[in-house]
Design an enzyme around this catalytic site. Structure first.
Site, PDB file in Angstrom:
ATOM      1  N   HIS A 258       0.562  -1.342   0.108  1.00 48.96           N
ATOM      2  CA  HIS A 258       0.045  -0.476   0.363  1.00 48.96           C
ATOM      3  C   HIS A 258       1.064   1.529   0.045  1.00 48.96           C
ATOM      4  CE1 HIS A 258       0.465   1.415   4.385  1.00 48.96           C
ATOM      5  NE2 HIS A 258       0.261  -0.238   4.818  1.00 48.96           N
TER       6      HIS A 258
ATOM      7  N   HIS B 160       3.884   2.115   2.310  1.00 48.22           N
ATOM      8  CA  HIS B 160       4.959   1.185   2.563  1.00 48.22           C
ATOM      9  C   HIS B 160       6.138   1.708   1.516  1.00 48.22           C
ATOM     10  CE1 HIS B 160       2.383  -2.790   3.153  1.00 48.22           C
ATOM     11  NE2 HIS B 160       3.511  -2.013   4.111  1.00 48.22           N
TER      12      HIS B 160
ATOM     13  N   CYS C  73      -0.803  -8.460  22.373  1.00 49.74           N
ATOM     14  CA  CYS C  73      -1.389  -7.707  21.134  1.00 49.74           C
ATOM     15  C   CYS C  73      -0.903  -8.638  19.409  1.00 49.74           C
ATOM     16  CB  CYS C  73      -1.013  -6.298  20.679  1.00 49.74           C
ATOM     17  SG  CYS C  73      -1.587  -5.813  19.241  1.00 49.74           S
TER      18      CYS C  73
ATOM     19  N   CYS D  26       0.656  -6.450  16.884  1.00 47.65           N
ATOM     20  CA  CYS D  26       1.590  -6.131  16.617  1.00 47.65           C
ATOM     21  C   CYS D  26       3.006  -7.048  16.813  1.00 47.65           C
ATOM     22  CB  CYS D  26       2.298  -5.291  18.430  1.00 47.65           C
ATOM     23  SG  CYS D  26       1.108  -3.489  17.874  1.00 47.65           S
TER      24      CYS D  26
ATOM     25  N   CYS E  52      -5.577  -2.058  21.460  1.00 52.82           N
ATOM     26  CA  CYS E  52      -4.821  -1.246  20.816  1.00 52.82           C
ATOM     27  C   CYS E  52      -5.167  -0.377  19.761  1.00 52.82           C
ATOM     28  CB  CYS E  52      -4.080  -3.030  20.329  1.00 52.82           C
ATOM     29  SG  CYS E  52      -2.765  -2.259  19.632  1.00 52.82           S
TER      30      CYS E  52
ATOM     31  N   HIS F 105      -4.501  -1.564  16.234  1.00 58.86           N
ATOM     32  CA  HIS F 105      -5.260  -2.364  15.686  1.00 58.86           C
ATOM     33  C   HIS F 105      -6.506  -2.080  15.663  1.00 58.86           C
ATOM     34  CE1 HIS F 105      -0.915  -3.844  15.109  1.00 58.86           C
ATOM     35  NE2 HIS F 105      -1.637  -4.101  14.148  1.00 58.86           N
TER      36      HIS F 105
ATOM     37  N   LYS G 150      -5.854   7.689   9.503  1.00 63.07           N
ATOM     38  CA  LYS G 150      -5.144   5.856   9.337  1.00 63.07           C
ATOM     39  C   LYS G 150      -6.315   5.969   7.595  1.00 63.07           C
ATOM     40  CE  LYS G 150      -3.081   2.395  10.831  1.00 63.07           C
ATOM     41  NZ  LYS G 150      -2.377   1.546  11.905  1.00 63.07           N
TER      42      LYS G 150
ATOM     43  N   LYS H 103      -8.055  -0.725   5.967  1.00 60.92           N
ATOM     44  CA  LYS H 103      -9.400  -1.496   4.517  1.00 60.92           C
ATOM     45  C   LYS H 103     -10.718  -1.369   5.233  1.00 60.92           C
ATOM     46  CE  LYS H 103      -6.767  -4.334   1.736  1.00 60.92           C
ATOM     47  NZ  LYS H 103      -5.672  -5.217   2.512  1.00 60.92           N
TER      48      LYS H 103
HETATM   49  N1  MSP Z   1       7.725  -6.213   9.253  1.00 59.52           N
HETATM   50  C1  MSP Z   1       8.455  -4.854   9.852  1.00 59.52           C
HETATM   51  C2  MSP Z   1       9.349  -4.491   9.759  1.00 59.52           C
HETATM   52  C3  MSP Z   1      10.881  -5.079  10.305  1.00 59.52           C
HETATM   53  S1  MSP Z   1      11.973  -4.695   9.657  1.00 59.52           S
HETATM   54  C4  MSP Z   1      13.495  -5.322  10.247  1.00 59.52           C
HETATM   55  C5  MSP Z   1       6.531  -4.836   9.760  1.00 59.52           C
HETATM   56  N2  MSP Z   1       6.132  -4.346   8.310  1.00 59.52           N
HETATM   57  S2  MSP Z   1       4.883  -3.011   7.889  1.00 59.52           S
HETATM   58  O1  MSP Z   1       4.448  -3.937   6.522  1.00 59.52           O
HETATM   59  O2  MSP Z   1       4.282  -2.938   8.507  1.00 59.52           O
HETATM   60  O3  MSP Z   1       5.918  -1.607   8.065  1.00 59.52           O
HETATM   61  C6  MSP Z   1       6.449  -1.684   6.701  1.00 59.52           C
HETATM   62  C7  MSP Z   1       7.351  -0.700   6.541  1.00 59.52           C
HETATM   63  O4  MSP Z   1       6.386   0.570   6.406  1.00 59.52           O
HETATM   64  C8  MSP Z   1       7.091   0.475   8.142  1.00 59.52           C
HETATM   65  O5  MSP Z   1       8.616   1.217   8.156  1.00 59.52           O
HETATM   66  C9  MSP Z   1       6.037   1.451   8.032  1.00 59.52           C
HETATM   67  O6  MSP Z   1       6.591   2.509   9.227  1.00 59.52           O
HETATM   68  C10 MSP Z   1       5.696   1.580   6.874  1.00 59.52           C
HETATM   69  N3  MSP Z   1       4.008   1.749   6.703  1.00 59.52           N
HETATM   70  C11 MSP Z   1       3.475   0.886   6.727  1.00 59.52           C
HETATM   71  N4  MSP Z   1       2.177   1.685   6.647  1.00 59.52           N
HETATM   72  C12 MSP Z   1       2.453   2.849   6.687  1.00 59.52           C
HETATM   73  C13 MSP Z   1       1.880   4.696   6.053  1.00 59.52           C
HETATM   74  N5  MSP Z   1       0.615   4.735   6.315  1.00 59.52           N
HETATM   75  N6  MSP Z   1       2.074   5.506   6.112  1.00 59.52           N
HETATM   76  C14 MSP Z   1       4.041   5.305   6.370  1.00 59.52           C
HETATM   77  N7  MSP Z   1       4.108   4.525   6.805  1.00 59.52           N
HETATM   78  C15 MSP Z   1       3.804   2.558   6.762  1.00 59.52           C
HETATM   79  O7  MSP Z   1       5.950  -2.995  10.244  1.00 59.52           O
END
Ligand code: MSP
Length: 470
Positions: A18, A21, A124, A127, A143, A146, A293, A296
């Protein structure tokens, strides 16, 4: 030539990419392109986090084998990263056999700091972490990330003794030897560090099967964060290979939601292994949709591919690197996106290129490109401090300034009055300015920078199709 290693957080493979990422990837890519522009040799890691209950349950719900499920998701992430124009050099998957083997070796090397104990408290599942009683009370048992009630849990786990490293971690953060940006997050982490108990780093097999087995104890599986954080060094070949050319990382990019794992557990692991701490940890904010935020259930998730496809790669990078603040939470709306494209990319930069190229070609300007450009100190200082959205603003002011100069100096009047020398001086100076701005855009807008270079190399011809068609 200095060697620099840059990392991105590895996303969970429980869903599709999304727009959030994109932040880690875009920022790390800017960092990497900037260092390369300065002549450094750069390695940029990316990867996927594929273990844990959330992923296992998602695969089960979809009726497929967990490995098949994550293979498919990984492919979609790889396609996504490519689409963002990110030049990564290394890709790691936590289900790679080699990663898992290296991870077990890391565990063995940490054994002096690991002990077995009973846990009885809150958890949680979202998390995938334990929650302290204090946190439970502060959040009224739910949480905030979530929106799920915390669960009561009693089980036996291995723990990593954070107390063995607390003083060293505190010193590294306070002295900026491990720089945490922005500064207010550094303060938050220092506070969390003092409160942080030892962390549980395994789960009983009855709770979790989809993970790396704990060496020497088949009743336990490694907690996902131990497996995930290790990726930053296993991908370099640790522990069999000497990684000192690349480690410590110059910069690790993570979202603010996962900074705590990177600022406490990760340094403890590194210190336990006798490895140096990363030089900088940059924590970016969240991308929101209309101030909320993205989720879905609210139905406001923005599909990144749709955004890239609307106006192309550089429009996407422009918005996410300039209008999304590097550190604070920022909003995405289609209105803002359309306006950034039309009013800024097309009107400011697109028009500037078109106007200068047309004037130069009409007046057959014999333009001599400067041999090299000197980057303004304000720009390099912002870039060195990872203040990318501010550095981008600085370049944009130069672009807008150049448009203003054309309006003020009216080179078409100089041409009309036959003031050839003045005209040549004026146009050459303005094109020099544009090419310097273009050089500063190298880390941000790779496709556009190349197109602009092509226009002003050799015989100048205005682009047949505008750079940013409306
Ligand atoms: N799997 C763990 C990270 C492990 S690193 C050793 C994780 N995954 S995640 O898919 O939830 O998030 C991956 C990255 O995307 C993180 O840096 C997270 O902060 C970022 N983001 C996820 N959603 C986001 C937004 N809505 N906005 C900006 N960044 C966000 O955490």
């Amino acid at each position: 030539m200095a060697k620099k290693y840059i990392t991105t957080a590895i996303p969970y493979m429980n869903g599709n990419p999304h727009i959030g990422h994109a932040m880690d990837y875009c920022l790390a890519d800017v960092c990497s392109r900037y260092y390369k522009m300065l002549g450094d040799e750069v390695r940029l890691q990316a990867g996927t986090d594929e273990h844990g209950n959330k992923i296992f349950l998602k695969a089960k719900d979809s009726g497929v084998d967990a490995q098949v499920f994550v293979d498919e998701k990984t492919d979609s992430f790889k396609a996504f990263i490519k689409k963002l124009g990110v030049e990564y050099t290394d890709f790691v998957r936590t289900t790679d056999e080699l990663h898992m083997k290296r991870c077990q070796e890391i565990w063995k090397r940490l054994e002096d700091h690991i002990y077995l104990a009973k846990y009885n408290g809150w958890y949680c599942t979202g998390c995938e972490r334990y929650v302290t009683d204090k946190e439970y009370e502060e959040n009224n048992g739910v949480c905030p990330d979530h929106q799920k009630p915390y669960e009561k849990l009693e089980e036996e786990n291995y723990y990593l003794r954070i107390s063995d490293f607390r003083d060293e971690i505190r010193e590294a953060i306070e002295s900026d030897k491990m720089l945490i940006l922005p500064d207010y997050r550094k303060k938050e982490m220092l506070k969390l560090l003092e409160e942080s108990p030892d962390v549980s780093i395994s789960r009983p097999i009855s709770q979790l099967t989809w993970g790396v087995p704990v060496p020497g104890d088949d009743s336990q599986v490694m907690y996902v964060w131990i497996d995930a954080l290790s990726n930053y060094i296993t991908v370099l070949g640790y522990p069999e290979e000497d990684i000192s050319d690349w480690w410590p990382a110059r910069a690790q990019f993570v979202g603010k939601d996962i900074l705590r794992f990177h600022a406490i557990i990760w340094p403890a692991m590194l210190l336990g292994l006798g490895l140096p701490l990363p030089k900088a940890m940059i924590s970016h904010g969240m991308i929101l949709a209309n101030g909320q935020k993205m989720s879905k259930s609210i139905g406001n998730v923005v599909e990144p591919m749709e955004v890239v496809e609307k106006y192309g790669l550089d429009a996407f990078r422009y918005y996410f690197l300039r209008h999304v603040d590097t550190f604070a939470d920022s909003d995405f709306t289609w209105e803002k996106y359309d306006s950034a494209y039309n009013n800024e990319l097309a009107n400011d930069l697109g028009n500037l290129v078109q106007r200068l190229a047309t004037l130069a070609s009409k007046n057959r300007l014999a333009y001599q490109k400067p041999e090299s450009f000197v980057l303004p100190e304000e720009y390099t200082s912002l870039m060195n401090d990872f203040e990318y959205s501010k550095a981008f603003d600085f370049v944009w002011e130069k672009v807008q300034d150049l448009n203003k100069k054309i309006d003020d100096e009216k080179p078409w009047m100089l041409a009309k009055n036959g003031e050839t020398e003045k005209l040549e001086e004026c146009l050459s100076r303005l094109i020099d300015g544009l090419l310097l701005a273009n050089y500063m855009l190298t880390p941000f807008l790779p496709e556009t920078v190349q197109k602009i270079k092509n226009v002003f190399d050799g015989l100048i011809e205005p682009p047949k199709i505008p750079l940013f068609p409306k």
